[in-house]
Design an enzyme around this catalytic site. Structure first.
Site, PDB file in Angstrom:
ATOM      1  N   HIS A 184       0.519  14.577 -10.826  1.00  0.00           N
ATOM      2  CA  HIS A 184       1.680  13.997  -9.938  1.00  0.00           C
ATOM      3  C   HIS A 184       3.001  13.902 -10.812  1.00  0.00           C
ATOM      4  CE1 HIS A 184       4.340  11.748  -7.089  1.00  0.00           C
ATOM      5  NE2 HIS A 184       3.573  12.223  -6.291  1.00  0.00           N
ATOM      6  N   ASP A 214      -3.604   7.092 -13.264  1.00  0.00           N
ATOM      7  CA  ASP A 214      -2.832   7.001 -12.028  1.00  0.00           C
ATOM      8  C   ASP A 214      -4.026   6.979 -11.081  1.00  0.00           C
ATOM      9  OD1 ASP A 214      -1.845   7.772  -9.584  1.00  0.00           O
ATOM     10  OD2 ASP A 214      -0.747   9.753 -10.524  1.00  0.00           O
ATOM     11  N   GLN A 241      -4.560   7.890  -5.591  1.00  0.00           N
ATOM     12  CA  GLN A 241      -5.369   8.830  -4.677  1.00  0.00           C
ATOM     13  C   GLN A 241      -6.671   8.222  -4.709  1.00  0.00           C
ATOM     14  OE1 GLN A 241      -4.326  10.395  -2.247  1.00  0.00           O
ATOM     15  NE2 GLN A 241      -1.956  10.812  -2.844  1.00  0.00           N
ATOM     16  N   LYS A 262      -0.623   3.501   0.337  1.00  0.00           N
ATOM     17  CA  LYS A 262      -1.568   4.770   0.693  1.00  0.00           C
ATOM     18  C   LYS A 262      -3.056   3.938   1.140  1.00  0.00           C
ATOM     19  CE  LYS A 262       0.291   7.896  -2.584  1.00  0.00           C
ATOM     20  NZ  LYS A 262       1.159   8.928  -1.942  1.00  0.00           N
ATOM     21  N   CYS A 278       4.730  17.130  -4.824  1.00  0.00           N
ATOM     22  CA  CYS A 278       5.315  16.553  -6.067  1.00  0.00           C
ATOM     23  C   CYS A 278       4.426  17.163  -7.161  1.00  0.00           C
ATOM     24  CB  CYS A 278       5.304  15.063  -5.969  1.00  0.00           C
ATOM     25  SG  CYS A 278       6.286  14.467  -4.828  1.00  0.00           S
TER      26      CYS A 278
END
Lengths: 408, 142
Positions: A121, A198, A201, A224, A362
């Site tokens: 991302h 990261d 997700q 999220k 993104c």
């Protein structure tokens, strides 16, 4: 897992959009919020609101307890060794920028390397570009396979003894692929590099154990995973965080302020300048309770089934391309319809009450790798059903018909 | 909100059979513009002689709205003075916001009126026109 009972707890899902019951398939962008989270934030403002860590009065204590209670829940949720290792941030982007601006700038220089992948991302790509430019370090990419997955032999070949930082997303927001973070971390450590993850997700969709992964930093966003926007966290190993300089100064983070010199609070507060996002943290705590009650394993299983069902059913549509590996897919499917631009797909679906994302997600470098300028994405969460997938399929069939011969 | 309101036959015709799609000589005025939120991109080339737009050609990729609107734009500005072209761009801006409902200079453009009901798509429709404005303003500053 009783999806209907879960759906009952999300007020926003029970409405019609453009005359059709809402089908929300954009949770990878942001999830919807359950009643318990909305109520927790409202209750905080109605009963406990005050600034934290300074008021002697009762409300000040309640607000502080609520805020620090959320930190403890977050630490347990990620299986961090201590709440001191949890820095509240605005979200994943801010958390990754904190590592880049503080740790990386202090520890990278000419001749050093930072290793990432082309599926990242923008939030896990640009901060490292900036560090590379500022410090003279080289930015290197672990090559991707055709389906977007990573091979460990390529990881081995890319990371060297000059590598200082490796930063990789746990789950791709485009491909749905789960990266082998534990193995990549081991390779990074073998070369003395620090591992940044990261987790934007992954955290909402699967059990995360930062100590088992052994990563050095882990970033995620609350919004999220059923929490409000504006709250997220950075996990960092205590020794690393202690050695790092803050990047925001003033307010909450100070210890002693003189005319020419000042000192900082201990962890985690030295990184939390200004009045923090107290209500957001309370909401995050409530979201963690909500997810824990259902069980992350159950949620992961449900989404896995749903993504597989969607993958299979989408595959029956003529002229569709689906991106990413077939297996080990977290709950999202990114696709394109021949001869219909993804924006047009998203607009047609919207008129049928179905919300999907269209665009580059993104991830412009990944789009270039896939040789597309934009794609459509349907992403699932614990409140989605097979019926939602069926509505998507019907919507796509109608889109095709409309663009094929529907103009009258 | 009906789909046909947005995707009229005229729009689909310009999308599938774009007018003035292609490139001009390298010395033509060239403007690259993209829409960073969605990835649409356009390269517009203008051949301006004695203050008149002799030719306008475009290449690029994007959705039906952005590409059909660009196609219509190249037709609309053909033979116009640069000031007239700028005035058309300003008029299009008002039109797409719903402030003006007629577009006598090129009636095809009126087919884009449905876009006003899809606020998320307005930036698609204005991409080509923004390139036009940028190019002419740049040229006038020379």
């Amino acid at each position: 897992m009783n999806v209907q009972a879960i759906r009952e707890q999300f007020p926003i899902l029970h409405q019609t959009i453009n005359g059709h019951p809402l089908v929300y398939l954009d949770s990878a962008a942001t999830s919807q919020k359950p009643r318990s989270v909305i109520d927790a934030v409202a209750r905080y403002y109605e009963h406990d609101n005050a600034n934290v860590h300074r008021g002697v009065h009762t409300l000040g204590s309640r607000a502080t307890d609520a805020y620090e209670g959320a930190r403890e829940k977050t630490a347990k949720f990620l299986n961090a060794a201590s709440p001191q290792e949890i820095i509240f941030t605005r979200g994943t982007t801010t958390a990754l920028n904190l590592v880049a601006s503080s740790y990386a700038r202090a520890n990278c220089g000419e001749g050093d390397e930072i290793v990432i992948t082309q599926m990242e991302h923008h939030s896990n790509l640009i901060p490292w570009q900036q560090v590379a430019k500022a410090t003279g370090a080289a930015l290197k990419y672990i090559p991707l396979q055709k389906d977007g997955s990573i091979r460990l032999e390529d990881v081995e070949a890319t990371i060297t003894d000059r590598t200082k930082i490796v930063s990789v997303m746990y789950v791709s927001n485009v491909l749905g692929v789960v990266n082998p973070i534990k193995e990549i971390t081991a390779i990074a450590h073998k070369h003395g590099a620090k591992m940044v993850v990261d987790g934007a997700q992954s955290t909402p969709h699967m059990k995360v154990d930062v100590r088992d992964l052994d990563c050095d930093f882990y970033a995620f966003s609350g919004h999220k995973m059923c929490a409000p926007t504006g709250i997220g966290a950075l996990y960092g190993k205590k020794a690393l965080l202690e050695a790092m300089e803050p990047i925001e100064f003033g307010g909450e983070m100070i210890d002693d302020v003189g005319l020419y010199e000042s000192t900082w609070k201990e962890l985690p507060w030295k990184f939390e300048g200004g009045t923090p996002i107290i209500a957001g943290a309370v909401g995050l705590g409530a979201a963690i309770d909500f997810l824990n009650e259902i069980g992350l394993d159950e949620i992961e299983k449900h989404e896995h089934q749903l993504a597989a069902y969607a993958y299979d059913r989408l595959g029956t549509i003529e002229g569709i391309s689906i991106f990413g590996p077939v297996h080990d897919r977290v709950g999202l499917v990114t696709f394109m319809l021949d001869d219909v631009h993804p924006h047009d797909v998203a607009t047609v679906l919207d008129t049928k009450g179905i919300a999907v994302r269209a665009g580059h997600h993104c991830c412009q470098p990944l789009m270039r790798f896939l040789n597309v300028s934009s794609t459509a994405r349907a992403s699932f969460y614990l409140y989605n059903t097979e019926e939602d997938v069926d509505r998507l399929i019907d919507g796509l069939q109608q889109t095709k018909e409309f663009f094929g011969y529907g103009i009258g | 909100m009906e789909l046909d309101d947005l995707y009229r036959r005229v729009i689909m015709d310009h999308y599938k059979n774009p007018r003035n799609r292609g490139t001009l000589d390298e010395d033509a005025l060239t403007i690259n513009l993209n829409n960073p939120t969605c990835g649409d991109r356009i390269t517009l080339q203008l051949q301006v002689e004695d203050g008149i737009v002799k030719q306008a050609k475009f290449t690029g990729e994007g959705c039906s709205i952005s590409m059909s609107s660009a196609s219509m734009m190249t037709e609309a500005v053909h033979g116009k003075t640069t000031d007239e072209a700028l005035a058309l761009a300003a008029k299009f801006s008002s039109f797409i916001k719903g402030e003006v409902t007629e577009f006598d200079e090129l009636e095809d453009i009126e087919a884009l009126s449905g876009v006003t009901k899809f606020p998320a798509r307005i930036k698609c429709a204005t991409l080509g026109w923004n390139a036009l404005r940028k190019g002419i303003e740049h040229q006038q500053q020379q």
